[in-house]
Design a protein around this motif. Structure first.
Motif, PDB file in Angstrom:
ATOM      1  N   GLN A 162      -8.654   6.620   4.353  1.00  0.00           N
ATOM      2  CA  GLN A 162      -7.579   7.324   5.052  1.00  0.00           C
ATOM      3  C   GLN A 162      -7.089   6.548   6.264  1.00  0.00           C
ATOM      4  O   GLN A 162      -5.905   6.607   6.619  1.00  0.00           O
ATOM      5  N   THR A 175      -4.706   9.271  16.426  1.00  0.00           N
ATOM      6  CA  THR A 175      -5.577   9.274  15.252  1.00  0.00           C
ATOM      7  C   THR A 175      -6.533   8.087  15.251  1.00  0.00           C
ATOM      8  O   THR A 175      -7.740   8.237  15.011  1.00  0.00           O
ATOM      9  N   GLU A 206      -0.748  20.047  13.036  1.00  0.00           N
ATOM     10  CA  GLU A 206      -0.201  21.094  12.172  1.00  0.00           C
ATOM     11  C   GLU A 206       1.068  21.713  12.774  1.00  0.00           C
ATOM     12  O   GLU A 206       2.020  22.020  12.047  1.00  0.00           O
ATOM     13  N   GLY A 208       1.006  14.216   7.750  1.00  0.00           N
ATOM     14  CA  GLY A 208       0.139  14.742   6.704  1.00  0.00           C
ATOM     15  C   GLY A 208      -1.099  13.874   6.498  1.00  0.00           C
ATOM     16  O   GLY A 208      -2.211  14.373   6.345  1.00  0.00           O
ATOM     17  N   GLU A 209      -0.904  12.557   6.520  1.00  0.00           N
ATOM     18  CA  GLU A 209      -2.023  11.633   6.362  1.00  0.00           C
ATOM     19  C   GLU A 209      -2.978  11.716   7.556  1.00  0.00           C
ATOM     20  O   GLU A 209      -4.204  11.664   7.395  1.00  0.00           O
ATOM     21  N   ARG A 221      -3.473  14.308   9.444  1.00  0.00           N
ATOM     22  CA  ARG A 221      -4.210  15.578   9.374  1.00  0.00           C
ATOM     23  C   ARG A 221      -5.427  15.432   8.453  1.00  0.00           C
ATOM     24  O   ARG A 221      -6.523  15.887   8.794  1.00  0.00           O
ATOM     25  N   LYS A 222      -5.241  14.791   7.302  1.00  0.00           N
ATOM     26  CA  LYS A 222      -6.364  14.584   6.383  1.00  0.00           C
ATOM     27  C   LYS A 222      -7.467  13.758   7.038  1.00  0.00           C
ATOM     28  O   LYS A 222      -8.654  14.060   6.915  1.00  0.00           O
ATOM     29  N   GLN A 259      -9.263  15.790   9.731  1.00  0.00           N
ATOM     30  CA  GLN A 259     -10.137  16.801   9.121  1.00  0.00           C
ATOM     31  C   GLN A 259     -11.425  16.164   8.612  1.00  0.00           C
ATOM     32  O   GLN A 259     -12.503  16.758   8.723  1.00  0.00           O
ATOM     33  N   GLU A 260     -11.321  14.961   8.056  1.00  0.00           N
ATOM     34  CA  GLU A 260     -12.506  14.250   7.582  1.00  0.00           C
ATOM     35  C   GLU A 260     -13.401  13.864   8.763  1.00  0.00           C
ATOM     36  O   GLU A 260     -14.628  13.978   8.701  1.00  0.00           O
TER      37      GLU A 260
END
Length: 271
Positions: A73, A133, A175, A217-218, A220-221, A224-225
């Motif tokens: 990711q 991020t 989000e 979106g990327e 967020r993934k 979350q990981e």
């Protein structure tokens, strides 16, 4: 996870993105009378460049602790950031095609400084989120490394809890931004073409927001990981810190404690 593939993967995801960012940065720096929007974008580019350099410094062992999913990711998020900078650079070249010697013509100044502020703002927000991020990845990797090197101390446990809260906040922010971008993209697709707006400009504006949607979106993934991993680390650290070991000798009386990490009370010494 093969250590050699980790090294190649990290270098592979960071180097092209750094190259795209620095090319865009050079183009903006050549504009001596750049509008405030572009000056702000320049600062965002410098911040992401620093975040990518930090990402390159993450060791093979740290990537292994983060896991395959985070590595994959991270690659996707970083690649998207670089590609977005490359597209924006081409767009900026089209906006400033009437200018010479680093000085914007009146027409191009109006284009960059007024008409395309929304486009520039979208790019700026992408860069800021990319930095957030990547910084989360680096910080989490550092915490995992600290846990592997020594027993969890109270200081490390506090740091893990803080990182867990920071990542949760970042997910909530992502989000919210994603919902706003979804609304913006829908409005752009439905809006009529403005006066003096070319089809290329309209397509570029829609594409820029669509890219921002993908990047969010990327991110967020990935966040979350990271949250899942840091949550597990926090639970393990708390269990480790609560562990008490008592080794008693042959005597059946007196105070004998092998290792204690809790509060001791109700003890009287002597008679």
């Amino acid at each position: 996870m093969d250590p050699l593939s980790i090294t190649a993967g990290v270098v592979g995801i960071a180097t092209p993105a750094v190259h795209c960012i620095r090319l865009l940065l050079e183009d903006i720096q050549k504009i001596v009378d750049a509008p405030e929007a572009l000056k702000s974008l320049r600062n965002d580019l410098l911040s992401v460049d620093q975040a990518l350099v930090s990402l390159q410094a993450v060791s093979e062992a740290q990537w292994q602790s983060l896991g395959d999913a985070v590595l994959a990711q991270s690659k996707t998020a970083t690649t998207s950031c670089g590609e977005s900078c490359d597209r924006f650079r081409a767009t900026l070249g089209r906006w400033t095609r009437h200018s010479d010697d680093g000085k914007l013509s009146l027409r191009d100044r109006a284009m960059v400084g007024f008409l395309k502020q929304g486009h520039v703002k979208s790019m700026s927000e992408q860069l800021q989120h990319c930095k957030l991020t990547l910084t989360s990845v680096v910080c989490t990797a550092t915490l995992h490394s600290s846990l592997q090197q020594k027993r969890a101390t109270e200081e490390i446990i506090v740091a893990i809890s803080k990182q867990e809260a920071d990542i949760a906040d970042s997910i909530a922010t992502t989000e919210k931004q994603l919902a706003e971008v979804n609304t913006k993209l829908g409005a752009l697709c439905m809006a009529k073409q403005e006066e003096n707006e070319t089809e290329a400009d309209r397509t570029s504006a829609i594409s820029q927001v669509a890219i921002e949607q993908t990047v969010l979106g990327e991110s967020r993934k990935l966040l979350q990981e990271l949250l899942s991993g840091i949550h597990t680390a926090a639970e393990n650290a708390q269990k480790d810190n609560a562990h008490v070991v008592n080794n008693f000798g042959g005597q059946k009386k007196g105070m004998q404690i092998g290792a204690n990490y809790g509060t001791i009370s109700g003890i009287t010494f002597g008679r």
